[in-house]
Design an enzyme around this catalytic site. Structure first.
Site, PDB file in Angstrom:
ATOM      1  N   ARG A 233      46.537  36.089  18.328  1.00 14.12           N
ATOM      2  CA  ARG A 233      45.567  36.164  17.230  1.00 14.12           C
ATOM      3  C   ARG A 233      44.140  36.138  17.793  1.00 14.12           C
ATOM      4  O   ARG A 233      43.266  36.836  17.289  1.00 14.12           O
ATOM      5  CB  ARG A 233      45.782  35.014  16.248  1.00 14.12           C
TER       6      ARG A 233
ATOM      7  N   CYS B  55      40.014  27.202  14.111  1.00 12.61           N
ATOM      8  CA  CYS B  55      41.363  27.770  14.089  1.00 12.61           C
ATOM      9  C   CYS B  55      41.377  28.830  12.995  1.00 12.61           C
ATOM     10  O   CYS B  55      40.418  29.577  12.856  1.00 12.61           O
ATOM     11  CB  CYS B  55      42.403  26.670  13.860  1.00 12.61           C
TER      12      CYS B  55
END
Length: 275
Positions: free
Chosen positions: A172, A230
């Site tokens: 990611r 995050c």
């Protein structure tokens, strides 16, 4: 105070003169509400707290899990029996992310005695119960700002002048895949530091010395400001906790990638970190 507690340590404290308030915050990204799992069996005395509705505000431009209104959060904690001076222990199903989110929120709003049950429910060897406790109302009143919090601009600046850690999975970070948010990639200048590398196979945190070596290799030192983000400010809280175990104070960018990418004018970097 060490921010984690073992199951045996908690068992001992729960039988002592100042038993901690115990919060069950089981949660799974994209999964069903954890209430059903809680009602099927939980640690004796634990009060269920829902991450999506009680440890976060409504999703929107501030991200998928923006910070809750402090007064609303305080009311949730008081109903769970949390007082200004009562110790608090938080656990989840074992991943540790949701428990760390509750830990971070309590710390950010001024509670000084809160710990995460290391390893979560999986580490508990005692009996479970289906009884629903009715704790006495606590007197905790949030005072936000006790530990570091970043907004998007501060996160971008820290990526240039300090150390900004990206706690998501490497794929990611690189932008190879993005299963949740609008676009893949990372904040320019951020360093990949997956939260999953903070724990062993049993879900418990690695020894403090091992964590210190890990973060030192990523650029953490006593003179550098450190921030963490995050996807939505949940697993990032787990990394802030790991950094504290390693001897570092870090600020959380609570809006994280889901907030960053809600504004199309913000830059996005892809690919691996520069050599």
């Amino acid at each position: 105070m060490k921010p984690i507690i073992t199951a045996s340590e908690y068992m001992s404290e729960s039988a002592g003169p100042r038993p901690p308030v115990l919060l069950d915050v089981r949660w799974q990204l994209g999964g069903p509400n954890g209430r059903a799992d809680y009602e099927a069996g939980h640690l004796p005395g634990a009060v269920f707290v829902d991450l999506d509705s009680e440890l976060a505000g409504p999703a929107g431009s501030g991200g998928r899990h923006p910070l809750p209104d402090p007064e609303a959060f305080g009311a949730v904690m008081r109903r769970a029996g949390v007082g200004r001076a009562t110790p608090v222990v938080v656990y989840d199903g074992g991943q540790g992310w949701a428990a760390a989110r509750a830990w971070w929120l309590l710390r950010w709003t001024g509670h000084r005695d809160v710990r995460v049950l290391d390893g979560g429910l999986a580490a508990w060897t005692g009996e479970l119960t289906t009884g629903i406790p009715e704790p006495a109302e606590g007197d905790f009143r949030p005072e936000p700002g006790a530990i570091g919090l970043l907004d998007a601009d501060a996160a971008a600046e820290l990526a240039r002048s300090g150390l900004l850690l990206d706690a998501r999975a490497p794929e990611r970070y690189r932008g190879d895949v993005e299963p949740i948010d609008r676009v893949g990639g990372h904040i320019p200048g951020a360093v990949s530091a997956p939260t999953t590398q903070n724990v062993g196979e049993d879900g418990r945190f690695l020894p403090a010395g091992t964590l210190a070596s890990r973060f030192s290799a990523l650029g953490a030192d006593g003179d550098t400001g450190i921030g963490v983000y995050c996807g939505s400010g949940v697993s990032g809280a787990h990394e802030v906790l790991a950094l504290e175990l390693a001897g570092h104070r870090a600020a959380l960018y609570a809006g994280s990638w889901s907030e960053w990418t809600s504004d199309e004018s913000r830059p996005v970097a892809t690919g691996p970190e520069p050599a």
